[in-house]
Design an enzyme around this catalytic site. Structure first.
Site, PDB file in Angstrom:
ATOM      1  CE1 TYR A   1       8.951   5.125   2.904  1.00 24.17           C
ATOM      2  CE2 TYR A   1       7.400   6.960   2.840  1.00 24.17           C
ATOM      3  CZ  TYR A   1       7.869   5.799   3.431  1.00 24.17           C
ATOM      4  OH  TYR A   1       7.247   5.310   4.557  1.00 24.17           O
TER       5      TYR A   1
ATOM      6  NE  ARG B   1       9.848   6.519   8.563  1.00 24.88           N
ATOM      7  CZ  ARG B   1       8.927   6.238   7.628  1.00 24.88           C
ATOM      8  NH1 ARG B   1       9.111   5.214   6.799  1.00 24.88           N
ATOM      9  NH2 ARG B   1       7.844   6.982   7.520  1.00 24.88           N
TER      10      ARG B   1
ATOM     11  CB  ALA C   1       1.319   0.467   6.431  1.00 25.25           C
TER      12      ALA C   1
ATOM     13  CG  ASN D   1       8.433  -1.931   0.626  1.00 19.58           C
ATOM     14  OD1 ASN D   1       7.774  -1.972   1.666  1.00 19.58           O
ATOM     15  ND2 ASN D   1       9.089  -0.846   0.236  1.00 19.58           N
TER      16      ASN D   1
ATOM     17  CG  HIS E   1      10.862  -2.145   5.103  1.00 15.63           C
ATOM     18  ND1 HIS E   1       9.519  -2.065   4.833  1.00 15.63           N
ATOM     19  CD2 HIS E   1      11.055  -3.303   5.779  1.00 15.63           C
ATOM     20  CE1 HIS E   1       8.918  -3.125   5.339  1.00 15.63           C
ATOM     21  NE2 HIS E   1       9.830  -3.889   5.911  1.00 15.63           N
TER      22      HIS E   1
ATOM     23  NE  ARG F   1       3.847   6.789   1.605  1.00  8.46           N
ATOM     24  CZ  ARG F   1       4.173   5.582   2.072  1.00  8.46           C
ATOM     25  NH1 ARG F   1       4.791   4.707   1.298  1.00  8.46           N
ATOM     26  NH2 ARG F   1       3.889   5.256   3.296  1.00  8.46           N
TER      27      ARG F   1
ATOM     28  CD  GLU G   1      10.481  -7.288   6.412  1.00  8.69           C
ATOM     29  OE1 GLU G   1      10.829  -8.356   6.974  1.00  8.69           O
ATOM     30  OE2 GLU G   1       9.956  -6.343   7.014  1.00  8.69           O
TER      31      GLU G   1
ATOM     32  N   PRO H   1       0.797  -1.223   0.000  1.00 13.69           N
ATOM     33  CG  PRO H   1      -0.106  -1.099   2.134  1.00 13.69           C
ATOM     34  CD  PRO H   1       0.528  -2.067   1.180  1.00 13.69           C
ATOM     35  CG  ASN H   2      -0.195   4.334   1.249  1.00 15.16           C
ATOM     36  OD1 ASN H   2      -1.182   4.830   0.705  1.00 15.16           O
ATOM     37  ND2 ASN H   2      -0.236   3.865   2.478  1.00 15.16           N
TER      38      ASN H   2
HETATM   39  C1  DQA Z   1       8.138   1.219   3.991  1.00 17.52           C
HETATM   40  C2  DQA Z   1       8.158   1.462   5.511  1.00 17.52           C
HETATM   41  C3  DQA Z   1       6.768   1.261   6.099  1.00 17.52           C
HETATM   42  O1  DQA Z   1       6.803   1.507   7.504  1.00 17.52           O
HETATM   43  C4  DQA Z   1       5.787   2.228   5.473  1.00 17.52           C
HETATM   44  O2  DQA Z   1       4.486   1.991   5.971  1.00 17.52           O
HETATM   45  C5  DQA Z   1       5.813   2.177   3.984  1.00 17.52           C
HETATM   46  C6  DQA Z   1       7.098   2.085   3.309  1.00 17.52           C
HETATM   47  C7  DQA Z   1       9.501   1.518   3.354  1.00 17.52           C
HETATM   48  O3  DQA Z   1       9.704   1.075   2.213  1.00 17.52           O
HETATM   49  O4  DQA Z   1      10.345   2.194   3.945  1.00 17.52           O
HETATM   50  O5  DQA Z   1       4.785   2.296   3.331  1.00 17.52           O
HETATM   51  O6  DQA Z   1       7.835  -0.144   3.769  1.00 17.52           O
END
Ligand code: DQA
Length: 152
Positions: free
Chosen positions: A31, A115, A85, A82, A108, A26, A106, A18-19
């Site tokens: 990011y 954070r 959230a 990835n 990020h 964003r 995994e 998501p996102n």
């Molecule tokens: C993320 C870190 C997550 O905490 C966050 O909700 C994201 C992006 C990252 O790539 O740093 O959406 O996965």
């Protein structure tokens, strides 16, 4: 969005949650300025250079991510995820990764450990072979490099 390429060592499933479709616009201070298309292009190029194909999917829906992991079982050779959230909330994604029985990495983009406290726990880390955080979008290429080393 889904894109697929083909090559000889089998397919890597590149999953973004998501996102992450908003990458580039964003919170760029966290990011960066690269878009999701940039990430998928770079990751696909790294996969193909290593002789894999790449199947890229981004979804804002947990069920779609679950379906993609289920479909990877038997059709893909490795997973890069990835989960955004959902990393911090989803027992279902964790269970799906276990069920897939594939090497999984995994990723990020940000260093989640620098954070908020709620980002420090991942339901996925314990069932992934490797975890890459805070390397920016290069984390996806590092994940491909890892799978290149461990897969036949
Ligand atoms: C993320 C870190 C997550 O905490 C966050 O909700 C994201 C992006 C990252 O790539 O740093 O959406 O996965």
């Amino acid at each position: 969005m889904t894109s697929t390429t083909s090559a000889g060592r089998g397919a890597l499933l590149i999953l973004n949650g998501p996102n992450l479709n908003l990458l580039g616009t964003r919170e760029p201070a966290i990011y960066g300025s690269a878009s999701l298309s940039d990430v998928e292009r770079l990751t696909t190029a790294a996969a193909e250079a290593a002789g894999f194909s790449a199947s890229c999917l981004q979804s804002n829906h947990e069920g779609a991510l679950l379906d993609a992991i289920h479909a990877a079982r038997g059709t893909a050779v490795g997973i890069i995820i990835n989960a955004g959230a959902y990393t911090h909330t989803s027992v279902a994604l964790r269970d799906a990764l276990v069920a897939a029985e594939l090497p999984a990495v995994e990723v990020h983009i940000s260093n989640v450990h620098q954070r908020e406290e709620f980002r420090h726990h991942s339901y996925l880390s314990a069932v992934c072979n490797a975890v890459i955080v805070g390397a920016g979008i290069h984390g996806y290429e590092l994940a491909v490099n890892y799978l290149d080393k461990v897969l036949p």
